[in-house]
Write a protein that holds these residues in place. Structure first.
Motif, mmCIF file in Angstrom:
data_model
loop_
_atom_site.group_PDB
_atom_site.id
_atom_site.type_symbol
_atom_site.label_atom_id
_atom_site.label_comp_id
_atom_site.label_asym_id
_atom_site.label_seq_id
_atom_site.Cartn_x
_atom_site.Cartn_y
_atom_site.Cartn_z
ATOM 1 N N GLU A 191 18.685 19.403 3.112
ATOM 2 C CA GLU A 191 17.751 19.303 1.979
ATOM 3 C C GLU A 191 17.219 17.882 1.826
ATOM 4 O O GLU A 191 16.096 17.671 1.358
ATOM 5 C CB GLU A 191 18.460 19.669 0.668
ATOM 6 C CG GLU A 191 18.832 21.103 0.462
ATOM 7 C CD GLU A 191 19.485 21.308 -0.903
ATOM 8 O OE1 GLU A 191 19.270 20.462 -1.806
ATOM 9 O OE2 GLU A 191 20.199 22.307 -1.070
ATOM 10 N N LEU A 192 18.051 16.909 2.178
ATOM 11 C CA LEU A 192 17.742 15.489 2.002
ATOM 12 C C LEU A 192 17.553 14.816 3.358
ATOM 13 O O LEU A 192 17.965 13.671 3.550
ATOM 14 C CB LEU A 192 18.866 14.806 1.218
ATOM 15 C CG LEU A 192 19.121 15.351 -0.194
ATOM 16 C CD1 LEU A 192 20.397 14.753 -0.772
ATOM 17 C CD2 LEU A 192 17.937 15.064 -1.101
ATOM 18 N N TYR A 193 16.921 15.524 4.285
ATOM 19 C CA TYR A 193 16.761 15.015 5.650
ATOM 20 C C TYR A 193 16.200 13.589 5.664
ATOM 21 O O TYR A 193 16.628 12.747 6.460
ATOM 22 C CB TYR A 193 15.838 15.944 6.443
ATOM 23 C CG TYR A 193 15.379 15.350 7.751
ATOM 24 C CD1 TYR A 193 16.181 15.423 8.890
ATOM 25 C CD2 TYR A 193 14.155 14.683 7.842
ATOM 26 C CE1 TYR A 193 15.775 14.857 10.088
ATOM 27 C CE2 TYR A 193 13.736 14.114 9.038
ATOM 28 C CZ TYR A 193 14.551 14.197 10.157
ATOM 29 O OH TYR A 193 14.146 13.622 11.340
ATOM 30 N N TYR A 194 15.253 13.291 4.797
ATOM 31 C CA TYR A 194 14.606 11.968 4.783
ATOM 32 C C TYR A 194 15.400 10.941 3.973
ATOM 33 O O TYR A 194 15.009 9.775 3.898
ATOM 34 C CB TYR A 194 13.196 12.074 4.196
ATOM 35 C CG TYR A 194 12.329 13.084 4.891
ATOM 36 C CD1 TYR A 194 11.606 12.744 6.043
ATOM 37 C CD2 TYR A 194 12.224 14.387 4.414
ATOM 38 C CE1 TYR A 194 10.815 13.683 6.691
ATOM 39 C CE2 TYR A 194 11.432 15.335 5.058
ATOM 40 C CZ TYR A 194 10.733 14.969 6.196
ATOM 41 O OH TYR A 194 9.950 15.901 6.838
ATOM 42 N N GLY A 195 16.497 11.374 3.365
ATOM 43 C CA GLY A 195 17.275 10.511 2.492
ATOM 44 C C GLY A 195 17.040 10.870 1.037
ATOM 45 O O GLY A 195 16.021 11.452 0.671
ATOM 46 N N GLY A 196 17.987 10.505 0.188
ATOM 47 C CA GLY A 196 17.843 10.770 -1.232
ATOM 48 C C GLY A 196 19.188 10.752 -1.929
ATOM 49 O O GLY A 196 20.240 10.581 -1.305
ATOM 50 N N LEU A 205 21.472 8.251 3.366
ATOM 51 C CA LEU A 205 20.471 7.500 4.110
ATOM 52 C C LEU A 205 19.542 8.396 4.921
ATOM 53 O O LEU A 205 18.521 7.947 5.421
ATOM 54 C CB LEU A 205 21.172 6.485 5.017
ATOM 55 C CG LEU A 205 20.370 5.303 5.546
ATOM 56 C CD1 LEU A 205 19.664 4.545 4.424
ATOM 57 C CD2 LEU A 205 21.270 4.354 6.326
ATOM 58 N N GLY A 206 19.894 9.676 5.039
ATOM 59 C CA GLY A 206 19.085 10.599 5.815
ATOM 60 C C GLY A 206 19.655 10.800 7.205
ATOM 61 O O GLY A 206 20.641 10.178 7.602
ATOM 62 N N PRO A 449 13.767 19.005 -4.937
ATOM 63 C CA PRO A 449 12.627 18.332 -5.565
ATOM 64 C C PRO A 449 12.464 16.872 -5.158
ATOM 65 O O PRO A 449 11.343 16.357 -5.124
ATOM 66 C CB PRO A 449 12.928 18.463 -7.062
ATOM 67 C CG PRO A 449 13.772 19.683 -7.176
ATOM 68 C CD PRO A 449 14.614 19.694 -5.930
ATOM 69 N N GLN A 450 13.568 16.194 -4.842
ATOM 70 C CA GLN A 450 13.442 14.813 -4.362
ATOM 71 C C GLN A 450 12.635 14.766 -3.069
ATOM 72 O O GLN A 450 11.748 13.923 -2.903
ATOM 73 C CB GLN A 450 14.819 14.217 -4.081
ATOM 74 C CG GLN A 450 15.680 13.947 -5.273
ATOM 75 C CD GLN A 450 16.980 13.313 -4.836
ATOM 76 O OE1 GLN A 450 17.037 12.128 -4.500
ATOM 77 N NE2 GLN A 450 18.045 14.098 -4.815
ATOM 78 N N THR A 451 12.985 15.662 -2.150
ATOM 79 C CA THR A 451 12.297 15.687 -0.861
ATOM 80 C C THR A 451 10.841 16.095 -1.039
ATOM 81 O O THR A 451 9.942 15.517 -0.399
ATOM 82 C CB THR A 451 13.021 16.651 0.098
ATOM 83 O OG1 THR A 451 14.373 16.199 0.266
ATOM 84 C CG2 THR A 451 12.336 16.694 1.453
ATOM 85 N N GLU A 452 10.592 17.066 -1.885
ATOM 86 C CA GLU A 452 9.211 17.469 -2.135
ATOM 87 C C GLU A 452 8.399 16.320 -2.720
ATOM 88 O O GLU A 452 7.260 16.079 -2.303
ATOM 89 C CB GLU A 452 9.191 18.665 -3.091
ATOM 90 C CG GLU A 452 9.714 19.949 -2.470
ATOM 91 C CD GLU A 452 9.578 21.131 -3.397
ATOM 92 O OE1 GLU A 452 8.901 22.113 -3.021
ATOM 93 O OE2 GLU A 452 10.125 21.074 -4.521
ATOM 94 N N SER A 453 8.973 15.595 -3.668
ATOM 95 C CA SER A 453 8.261 14.459 -4.265
ATOM 96 C C SER A 453 8.037 13.353 -3.241
ATOM 97 O O SER A 453 6.969 12.720 -3.209
ATOM 98 C CB SER A 453 9.054 13.911 -5.457
ATOM 99 O OG SER A 453 9.154 14.868 -6.483
ATOM 100 N N PHE A 454 9.037 13.124 -2.392
ATOM 101 C CA PHE A 454 8.911 12.099 -1.356
ATOM 102 C C PHE A 454 7.765 12.428 -0.402
ATOM 103 O O PHE A 454 6.932 11.569 -0.083
ATOM 104 C CB PHE A 454 10.238 12.004 -0.599
ATOM 105 C CG PHE A 454 10.224 11.080 0.591
ATOM 106 C CD1 PHE A 454 10.372 9.714 0.430
ATOM 107 C CD2 PHE A 454 10.064 11.582 1.877
ATOM 108 C CE1 PHE A 454 10.367 8.856 1.523
ATOM 109 C CE2 PHE A 454 10.056 10.746 2.979
ATOM 110 C CZ PHE A 454 10.204 9.372 2.798
#
Length: 503
Positions: A191-196, A205-206, A449-454
């Motif tokens: 879910e947080l592949y890019y970090g979050g 850190l992703g 939602p963090q990833t979507e916002s990013f």
């Protein structure tokens, strides 16, 4: 091989009273550096874990004309031993400009124990720790469904304590940055592949990433290296087959390639497994005495990660931290005859009488110390998004991509919004110890939602739940035969690990 590397990192042990352990041999009342034990201990107390750095020591023996550069804090310990004791308060004032960072090996979900150890250490040493870094096997397990996505045998599945921080029952007392290892709730990390934020004040850190903490740049890569999956795309999606539960944490060429495009200097890099060949720069004889089953791999230069070794050669950070093999191993890498130096340290997992925690000083500007997006990394992420490989098909790419246009675009976006990461949001119900679930629902992908916002911030499409274009369901790979397991993919009980380490 540099046996003196073992003197670089006195470790804070999990003992009744937290204390720094000096490992230098003493002969005739003097330490290995030739200074009196009293002065050595005083220097260590003032300047932290690098009080016996072997590189400035060689220069110090030439005479007392050692000069201190404002950027060379590694000379502080030797300078403490060369100057009059009346100058030590001044040196203490200088050392306070450094950021105190705690580094932990394999967390295995034991956040309560590690945070408690850090508090005791602060009280015993009279210090304030600014940041905790974890080198993988963090186990951000929110509930029973997550637990079934962790690659461990059922009898070793335990919730441990991360869920408390995810639910809000507890709050992380220190900013915490972690990478993934080979025993993770991979469904949540995807879910947080890019970090979050995995929980408030706890930042993932992703699968690969770079962030800033204050003015310190920290990079890292999650997972472990397996050549048979290295060039595959990220094809695994929850719910995972047993094979995909393993391959999902194998490092991919795509993520390494993005990190190879980092040009600005990094201060710290984190990997779960060690760079292959790192044992040549430390006391490998002592290592194989303690871990005899490592001997063949050490002698054949196959212990560790080829991809991490490529990144070490390219990035040359001053500090590199790893875990995975459940032992302490320090090394010093000199990059070329006149090149920079990397101090490497691998740490153990959180268990009594294990070397799992290290506190060190890193030169830094004064605070505020907070986690922020890194401009260069966001530009690399944006540039590479169009070639994100999401199938089993091999992905190979050798050319260097120009990110200058993306960098200018990102800079203007950061100037308008700021560099603070998007806020934490819960995406699954937390574990409830008063109502345990024997047959939890199967974990499926959830858009965080963090990833979507990013991705909206970078004006990029969401691809993490992408299906194969040929009409094949995104979970079809679950029916594919798995690669045969090896020792890295099997969790062994602690009493066996010391002889047949699985990780």
């Amino acid at each position: 091989m540099d046996p003196s590397a073992s003197k670089l990192f006195p470790i804070y042990h999990d003992s009744p009273v937290a204390e720094a352990v000096m490992e230098a041999p003493r002969e005739g009342g003097a330490g290995a550096s030739g200074f009196s034990p009293q002065l050595q201990n005083q220097a260590t107390r003032f300047t932290g874990p690098f009080a016996q750095n072997s590189l400035p020591l060689a220069r110090a023996r030439a005479g007392p004309s050692l000069l201190l550069s404002s950027r060379d804090s590694s000379d502080l310990p030797l300078l403490c031993c060369l100057v009059q004791q009346s100058l030590l308060p001044l040196l203490l004032l200088i050392s306070r400009r450094a950021m105190k960072i705690a580094v932990e090996g394999c967390m295995h979900g034991e956040l309560d124990k590690v945070y408690d150890m850090m508090r005791r250490l602060e009280e015993a040493e009279g210090i304030k720790i600014d940041l905790l870094i974890c080198c993988g096997d963090f186990q951000a397990v929110r509930n029973e469904s997550d637990l079934h996505c962790v690659n461990v045998k059922p009898k070793y599945r335990t919730m441990n304590s991360f869920w408390k921080y995810y639910s809000g029952q507890a709050v992380a007392p220190y900013p915490t940055i972690f990478i993934g290892g080979n025993h993770e709730a991979s469904n949540y990390l995807w879910e947080l592949y890019y970090g979050g934020w995995a929980a408030p004040n706890i930042y993932f850190l992703g699968f690969a990433g770079v962030v800033k903490f204050g003015n310190i740049r920290i990079g890292g890569i999650s997972g472990i290296h397996k050549q048979n999956n290295y060039y595959s795309g990220h094809h695994e999606r929850p719910p995972y087959s047993e094979g995909n539960k393993i391959s999902v944490y194998h490092v991919r060429h795509y993520d390494v390639l993005k990190l190879m495009h980092v040009k600005e200097p990094l201060d710290i890099f984190i990997s779960h497994d060690w760079p292959v060949g790192i044992t040549e720069y430390g006391n490998w004889q002592k290592l194989i005495q303690e871990k005899r089953h490592f001997e063949e791999e050490v002698r054949t230069r196959t212990l560790g990660s080829q991809s991490a070794a490529k990144l070490l050669s390219k990035l040359k950070p001053p500090y590199w931290f790893s875990a995975h093999l459940h032992c302490k191993f320090p090394a010093i890498i000199q990059h070329g005859e006149d090149g920079p130096t990397t101090k490497f340290l691998a740490l153990d997992k959180c268990l009594p009488r294990r070397n799992f925690l290290q506190v060190l000083d890193i030169p830094s500007n004064p605070g505020p110390y907070e986690i922020q997006y890194d401009e260069e990394w966001l530009a690399i992420t944006r540039r590479f998004h169009s070639v994100f490989p999401l199938t089993r098909a091999p992905f190979r790419m050798n050319e260097e991509l120009d990110i200058q246009d993306d960098r200018q675009w990102v800079r203007s976006k950061l100037n308008a919004r700021g560099a603070k990461p998007f806020d934490f949001v819960q995406t699954a119900p937390p574990f409830n110890p008063s109502m345990p679930v024997d047959n939890p629902p199967i974990a499926v992908h959830c858009r965080n939602p963090q990833t979507e916002s990013f991705l909206q911030f970078l004006e990029l499409p969401y691809l993490l739940d992408w299906s194969n274009s040929g009409g094949v369901n995104r979970n079809a790979s679950s029916s594919q035969p798995a690669h045969p397991l090896d020792n890295d993919d099997v969790e062994l009980p602690d009493e066996i690990e010391d002889d047949e380490d699985d990780e």
